[in-house]
Structures are given as C-alpha cells and as structure tokens.
Design a protein around this motif. Sequence first.
Motif, PDB file in Angstrom:
ATOM      1  N   THR A  59      -7.278  -4.343   5.925  1.00  0.00           N
ATOM      2  CA  THR A  59      -6.495  -4.861   5.001  1.00  0.00           C
ATOM      3  C   THR A  59      -7.487  -5.765   4.186  1.00  0.00           C
ATOM      4  O   THR A  59      -7.477  -5.534   2.838  1.00  0.00           O
ATOM      5  CB  THR A  59      -5.299  -5.697   5.244  1.00  0.00           C
ATOM      6  N   LEU A  63      -7.938  -4.966   0.050  1.00  0.00           N
ATOM      7  CA  LEU A  63      -7.922  -6.153  -0.897  1.00  0.00           C
ATOM      8  C   LEU A  63      -9.262  -6.186  -1.658  1.00  0.00           C
ATOM      9  O   LEU A  63      -9.189  -6.268  -2.852  1.00  0.00           O
ATOM     10  CB  LEU A  63      -7.488  -7.321  -0.096  1.00  0.00           C
ATOM     11  N   TRP A  91       0.815   1.928  -8.538  1.00  0.00           N
ATOM     12  CA  TRP A  91      -0.502   1.229  -8.981  1.00  0.00           C
ATOM     13  C   TRP A  91      -1.062   1.653 -10.589  1.00  0.00           C
ATOM     14  O   TRP A  91      -1.843   1.517 -11.054  1.00  0.00           O
ATOM     15  CB  TRP A  91      -1.577   1.480  -8.047  1.00  0.00           C
ATOM     16  N   ASN A 106      -1.669  -1.925   2.989  1.00  0.00           N
ATOM     17  CA  ASN A 106      -1.810  -3.211   3.784  1.00  0.00           C
ATOM     18  C   ASN A 106      -1.534  -2.876   5.262  1.00  0.00           C
ATOM     19  O   ASN A 106      -0.440  -2.662   5.330  1.00  0.00           O
ATOM     20  CB  ASN A 106      -1.045  -4.341   3.081  1.00  0.00           C
ATOM     21  N   GLN A 115       2.413  -0.268   0.984  1.00  0.00           N
ATOM     22  CA  GLN A 115       2.024   0.065  -0.337  1.00  0.00           C
ATOM     23  C   GLN A 115       2.629  -0.650  -1.445  1.00  0.00           C
ATOM     24  O   GLN A 115       2.392  -0.340  -2.769  1.00  0.00           O
ATOM     25  CB  GLN A 115       1.829   1.703  -0.759  1.00  0.00           C
ATOM     26  N   VAL A 117       4.410  -2.865  -4.109  1.00  0.00           N
ATOM     27  CA  VAL A 117       3.695  -3.954  -4.844  1.00  0.00           C
ATOM     28  C   VAL A 117       4.874  -5.012  -5.279  1.00  0.00           C
ATOM     29  O   VAL A 117       6.166  -4.476  -5.809  1.00  0.00           O
ATOM     30  CB  VAL A 117       2.984  -3.442  -6.213  1.00  0.00           C
ATOM     31  N   TRP A 133       1.619  -5.989  -1.085  1.00  0.00           N
ATOM     32  CA  TRP A 133       0.651  -6.700  -2.217  1.00  0.00           C
ATOM     33  C   TRP A 133       1.504  -7.381  -3.093  1.00  0.00           C
ATOM     34  O   TRP A 133       2.619  -7.319  -3.422  1.00  0.00           O
ATOM     35  CB  TRP A 133      -0.024  -5.653  -2.946  1.00  0.00           C
ATOM     36  N   TYR A 135       1.075  -9.113  -6.972  1.00  0.00           N
ATOM     37  CA  TYR A 135       0.162  -8.823  -8.015  1.00  0.00           C
ATOM     38  C   TYR A 135       0.537  -9.764  -9.248  1.00  0.00           C
ATOM     39  O   TYR A 135       1.878  -9.822  -9.540  1.00  0.00           O
ATOM     40  CB  TYR A 135       0.187  -7.474  -8.751  1.00  0.00           C
ATOM     41  N   LEU A 142      -4.779 -10.479  -7.541  1.00  0.00           N
ATOM     42  CA  LEU A 142      -3.898  -9.742  -6.406  1.00  0.00           C
ATOM     43  C   LEU A 142      -4.334 -10.201  -5.016  1.00  0.00           C
ATOM     44  O   LEU A 142      -5.350 -10.835  -4.687  1.00  0.00           O
ATOM     45  CB  LEU A 142      -4.609  -8.168  -6.305  1.00  0.00           C
ATOM     46  N   TRP A 143      -3.124 -10.509  -4.205  1.00  0.00           N
ATOM     47  CA  TRP A 143      -3.117 -10.922  -2.912  1.00  0.00           C
ATOM     48  C   TRP A 143      -2.579  -9.750  -1.958  1.00  0.00           C
ATOM     49  O   TRP A 143      -1.724  -9.184  -2.351  1.00  0.00           O
ATOM     50  CB  TRP A 143      -2.451 -12.154  -2.714  1.00  0.00           C
ATOM     51  N   ALA A 144      -3.076  -9.707  -0.711  1.00  0.00           N
ATOM     52  CA  ALA A 144      -2.252  -9.190   0.311  1.00  0.00           C
ATOM     53  C   ALA A 144      -1.181  -9.603   0.848  1.00  0.00           C
ATOM     54  O   ALA A 144      -1.148 -11.172   1.199  1.00  0.00           O
ATOM     55  CB  ALA A 144      -3.286  -8.658   1.495  1.00  0.00           C
TER      56      ALA A 144
END
Length: 156
Positions: A59, A63, A91, A106, A115, A117, A133, A135, A142-144
């Motif tokens: 992950t 990222l 995305w 992730n 996946q 977001v 994720w 965003y 962007l963060w996990a």
Amino acid sequence: MTDAIVNSPCSQTRARGRHRSGAFTLVEILVVVVVLGILASVVVPGLAKAGQEASISATSAELQRARQFIEVFRARNSGRLPAIQEGDGQWGELVGERYLSSPPTNQHVDREFSQVVRFGLGPEATPRPEYGWIYNPLTGGLWAGGFDERDQPIPR
C-alpha cells in the motif's frame, strides 16, 4: 525335547518381543502430533504478521506511485489536477496509457473497498474500512485509508 522348548509359551513370547512389525504405536503417533502442534503454534503467528507487513508495504508503494503520477499530471497540464472522482476506482484521467495502468489498490483495507476514493482534507485519525484512498481535489493531496499523516498504518 528340543521341540517342546521351542514350542513352549515362553519361547513364543520371546520370539514375538524380538520381532516387530513396521507399524507405529499409538504413543509414537501422539508424540508426533503434539510436536507438530507446537511447531504450528510457533510458525502460524509469524506468517500472519508477515502477510500484514506485506500489505502495508504494498500500500505504501502504491501511495508513492499514485502521488508521483499526480505530480507528473500536474506538471504536464500547466498545474491542473487530474479529475479524480469519489467512488470505486474513479481515478479519471490518471488511469490510462500515460500514467497509471490501473487504479491503485490499498491492500490494508478490505478488498471490496481497496480502490474506493473519498474526498477529504487529509488522513483521518481512526481507520475507516469504507474506502481505500483519501483525495483532496483542491490541493492534489493523496493519503491511504487506514494510514496516518506520516503514512504509517493506524492500528486496528
């Protein structure tokens, strides 16, 4: 007389005691089972931890890769951010021939949300399994999901 000694019950017992079949006794089998149980109890937790560490590492790599491509997109498009949308694998322009070949995954969250977001201003303090994720469409951050501001996994 020698036939009487050879055929006596005592001589038959001695002969049986010396001759052994190839089978294992119940005690021998139980000892092996106990030893295998002890070994399994030592090895299995180590394997589980290795799997968890692998998902965290994968992950983190996803990222960093996604962040890189967001910056590449921004540089190639005069500072414009990619049109990433909230949802499952949305995305947008970032997935295709020029950037990511497939949406980042992730592996630290459940597969069905890996996946997904979600828009946000930054990472959250507690892990939430509903998305992979976070965003920020205003800054391109962007963060996990399930990771903190230092990109470290949040204990579950």
